[in-house]
Each structure stands twice: as structure tokens, then as C-alpha cells.
Design a protein around this motif. Structure first.
Motif, mmCIF file in Angstrom:
data_model
loop_
_atom_site.group_PDB
_atom_site.id
_atom_site.type_symbol
_atom_site.label_atom_id
_atom_site.label_comp_id
_atom_site.label_asym_id
_atom_site.label_seq_id
_atom_site.Cartn_x
_atom_site.Cartn_y
_atom_site.Cartn_z
ATOM 1 N N GLU A 117 40.734 -11.689 -19.036
ATOM 2 C CA GLU A 117 40.217 -13.028 -18.762
ATOM 3 C C GLU A 117 41.355 -13.999 -18.493
ATOM 4 O O GLU A 117 41.264 -14.867 -17.621
ATOM 5 C CB GLU A 117 39.369 -13.500 -19.933
ATOM 6 C CG GLU A 117 38.064 -12.715 -20.104
ATOM 7 C CD GLU A 117 37.247 -13.232 -21.276
ATOM 8 O OE1 GLU A 117 37.687 -14.234 -21.901
ATOM 9 O OE2 GLU A 117 36.190 -12.645 -21.568
ATOM 10 N N MET A 118 42.443 -13.823 -19.242
ATOM 11 C CA MET A 118 43.602 -14.687 -19.033
ATOM 12 C C MET A 118 44.202 -14.456 -17.644
ATOM 13 O O MET A 118 44.610 -15.408 -16.962
ATOM 14 C CB MET A 118 44.658 -14.413 -20.114
ATOM 15 C CG MET A 118 45.857 -15.355 -20.081
ATOM 16 S SD MET A 118 47.061 -14.957 -21.368
ATOM 17 C CE MET A 118 46.036 -15.143 -22.833
ATOM 18 N N THR B 25 42.064 -16.070 -15.131
ATOM 19 C CA THR B 25 42.289 -17.520 -15.186
ATOM 20 C C THR B 25 43.580 -17.888 -14.462
ATOM 21 O O THR B 25 43.625 -18.865 -13.704
ATOM 22 C CB THR B 25 42.347 -17.983 -16.649
ATOM 23 O OG1 THR B 25 41.108 -17.656 -17.298
ATOM 24 C CG2 THR B 25 42.568 -19.489 -16.725
ATOM 25 N N ASN C 135 43.004 -17.575 -10.688
ATOM 26 C CA ASN C 135 42.273 -18.733 -10.168
ATOM 27 C C ASN C 135 43.141 -19.981 -10.163
ATOM 28 O O ASN C 135 43.051 -20.808 -9.242
ATOM 29 C CB ASN C 135 41.011 -18.969 -11.000
ATOM 30 C CG ASN C 135 39.992 -17.853 -10.827
ATOM 31 O OD1 ASN C 135 39.914 -17.254 -9.764
ATOM 32 N ND2 ASN C 135 39.223 -17.574 -11.871
ATOM 33 N N THR C 136 43.991 -20.085 -11.183
ATOM 34 C CA THR C 136 44.904 -21.232 -11.223
ATOM 35 C C THR C 136 45.885 -21.176 -10.054
ATOM 36 O O THR C 136 46.176 -22.190 -9.410
ATOM 37 C CB THR C 136 45.673 -21.249 -12.550
ATOM 38 O OG1 THR C 136 44.745 -21.348 -13.645
ATOM 39 C CG2 THR C 136 46.640 -22.433 -12.598
#
Length: 354
Positions: free
Chosen positions: A124-125, A128, A131-132
Motif C-alpha cells: 500500500e505504501m 501511495t 501515485n504521489t
């Protein structure tokens, strides 16, 4: 005494320098500079698209062959195609570099490697962080850059597709007012015509029915390979090789009562002699491995097997259809002739075959 250094002493001797002070780029603090950089990147991608269009135009504009168009002593086609393709790829590369240098975020991100699969939390990180990164690249909020990049990359793919045009003559390009005009032109045609003799493939010697014994197989070619066909003009170069490959046949003699004639093909044999295309209908390999007791013809490439006593139907292997049959007759001098050309295309299947 322990050999492990004291952390406090180590920090005193080798202080952690830390990260250097971050210096903001002009595009990070000046909106005008940012918009100017966007236009620069979009211009580079646009130049790439123009080069791709020039590639396509050059491909169809400059002639190749005996009367080559030239530029400065060089073949115009090769020169312009090479420069246009180089420009298309070069401008995409420069544009991406400028996008990374001036518009994408330049903050350092540290990612720790793991010896095994990551946990769900780590995944998940990672998503993230991805996406960042997409968000910080500015692609989402910079439609000018995004659209110009997608257009340039998409058009470059055309440079790989356009040369497929030269893979061979097409059925709709055959005739006196078409691009290709020579005997047997087009992937649906061969040089075989009504009345053309069947001859031996190496010597060009015509074949009489009495030349074959029961069980014999002869590799044949159309007589037009040797005398130029209907117009009498000798075939040379690429045209000769095309017609030799498409017109090759096998001639087999068996007991007449062993032949199972296809519908409407009752008169296609002469005294137990039948003739089929030599080109395998799987991927186009030449075949002539004949088993006389079973009348089976085996392709050495992928073991497709055809029953020559039963309209050359497939009895084994990956081939999807029977070998095309050439209807035979005898001329006034007693030689085997084709009473008509093949009634279907020879060779492997393709997308326009019914």
C-alpha cells in the motif's frame, strides 16, 4: 575489550553531514517559467510528431529500385527515412529529459529494499508512493505536456507499421493500372493459367502421363517459370523467385480407383495422376515427403500430414486446410497441362481468406 566503536565517539569524529540545502528551480517558484517549460516540452514532442509524419511522407514519395531518387548523392528514401526516424526518437528523448529536469518534482525519495515479498502495508505504501510520483510529475494537471507526449509516442509506432507495406503485393494492387503488374502478382494469384504445361522443377522438362509409374511423386513447376508465361517475356529476379515459390506443385500417380475425388473435381485427374500445391497450408514450408502406400504427404517443418488420395485433406498436424489442387489435362502433344489455375490461394492462411 569490545571492538564495537562507541556511537558517541564516532559521531564526534565523523559528524553526519545531513542533506544539503534544497535549491528551488525557477520552474518551482515562477509560474511564468513553469508555463514556458511546459511549452518547450510540448514543442519537442510536437517536433517528434512532425518527424513521424515526414517519415510516412518520405516512404511513399521517394522511389527505390533502378531509378532511385537521390539527395546529395545518397538514396533519398534511405536518407529521409533515417533522419526522420532519428528525429522522432530524439525529440521524444529530449522532451522527456526536459520534463524530468524542469517540471517533475526533484525531492529525494528513499526506498528500502526487502529480501522477500513485501507486506500488505508495504505494498500500500508503494502504491501511495507511485501515485504521489504521478501527481508530482505534473502529467495529470498539465494536459498540454501529457497530450503532446502521448501523441508523439503514439505516432512513433507508425514508423514500425509503415514498412509492413512492402511485405508483398496485395490482391487489390494487381492489374495494368495498379501498382504491381507482372505475371502471378498478388498473394491470391499464381502464374498458372489454362493450358500451361506441368514441367519438372529443375530441368523444365514437360511430363507425359507415361513418365510416371504407380507410386511416383515428381516435384513440378509451371512452364511459365522457364518461358515467361503467356506474354513470353522471361521472368527474372524477384518476380522469378515469387512465381517459383507460389507455383511449385507435386505430381503423384496412384491407382485411379484409390482416388476419392472432391465434389466437382471428378475430371481433375489423368489416369490416376493428381497435382497439388507443394506449399504447406500451415506456415508455407515446401513439402514432398511422400509415403506411397498410404498416399500421405508429410511437411517436415511441423509434421502436418495430407492425404493425396482424398483431396489432400489434413489427417494430422497443425495445418487448417487441404492443399489446393490443380486440375490436370493432356494437350495435343500428350503432355500434362493445367486445365485451369488454382481455384483458391496457395500457401498459409491469412486475414483476407474467405
Amino acid at each position: 575489550m569490545s571492538n564495537v566503536p562507541d556511537p558517541a565517539v564516532t559521531d564526534d569524529l565523523y559528524p553526519n553531514p545531513g542533506l544539503p540545502e534544497h535549491h528551488w528551480r525557477p520552474t518551482d517558484v515562477d509560474p511564468k517559467a513553469e508555463r514556458r517549460a511546459e511549452r518547450q516540452v510540448a514543442t519537442l514532442f510536437g517536433l517528434s510528431a512532425i518527424c513521424t509524419v515526414l517519415f510516412v511522407v518520405s516512404y511513399f514519395t521517394f522511389d527505390v529500385g533502378e531509378d532511385w531518387d537521390t539527395i546529395g548523392g545518397f538514396g533519398a528514401s534511405n536518407l529521409t527515412l533515417g533522419l526522420a526516424l532519428a528525429g522522432a526518437l530524439l525529440f521524444i528523448g529530449i522532451g522527456i529529459i526536459q520534463l524530468a529536469r524542469k517540471l517533475m518534482a526533484d525531492q529525494e525519495i528513499v526506498e528500502y529494499r526487502h529480501p522477500a515479498g513485501s507486506s500488505e502495508a508495504d505494498r500500500e505504501m508503494a502504491l501511495t508512493a507511485l501515485n504521489t510520483g504521478i501527481e508530482e510529475s505534473g502529467i495529470g494537471r498539465r494536459p498540454l505536456v501529457r497530450n503532446s507526449l502521448l501523441s508523439a509516442v503514439g505516432l512513433v509506432g507508425v514508423t514500425a507499421l509503415i514498412p509492413l507495406w512492402d511485405l508483398g503485393p496485395k490482391p487489390n494492387q494487381v492489374g495494368p493500372d495498379k501498382k504491381y503488374d507482372y505475371p502471378g502478382a498478388g498473394i491470391e494469384n499464381t502464374i498458372w493459367v489454362e493450358g500451361m504445361r506441368v514441367v519438372r522443377d529443375v530441368t523444365g522438362t514437360p511430363i507425359r502421363p507415361g513418365d510416371l509409374e504407380i507410386g511416383d511423386l515428381i516435384n513440378g513447376e509451371p512452364e511459365g517459370i522457364f518461358n515467361g508465361g503467356e506474354d513470353g517475356e522471361p521472368l527474372e529476379g524477384v518476380v522469378l523467385q515469387i512465381n517459383k515459390s507460389k507455383g511449385a506443385v507435386v505430381v503423384v500417380r496412384m491407382e485411379p480407383d484409390e482416388i476419392i475425388h472432391g465434389e466437382g473435381r471428378e475430371n481433375w485427374a489423368v489416369d490416376g495422376i493428381v497435382c497439388y500445391s507443394k506449399i504447406c497450408t500451415h506456415v508455407g514450408c515446401p513439402i514432398s515427403l511422400y509415403e506411397r502406400t498410404t498416399h500421405h504427404l508429410l511437411c517436415p517443418c511441423h509434421q502436418s500430414t495430407f492425404d493425396l488420395a482424398d483431396s489432400a485433406k489434413v489427417v494430422f498436424g497443425p495445418a487448417a486446410r487441404a492443399l489446393p489442387q490443380l486440375p490436370l489435362g493432356v494437350d495435343e502433344e500428350g503432355y500434362l497441362i493445367a486445365t485451369a489455375p488454382f481455384d483458391e490461394p496457395v500457401g498459409p492462411s491469412y486475414w483476407e481468406r474467405g
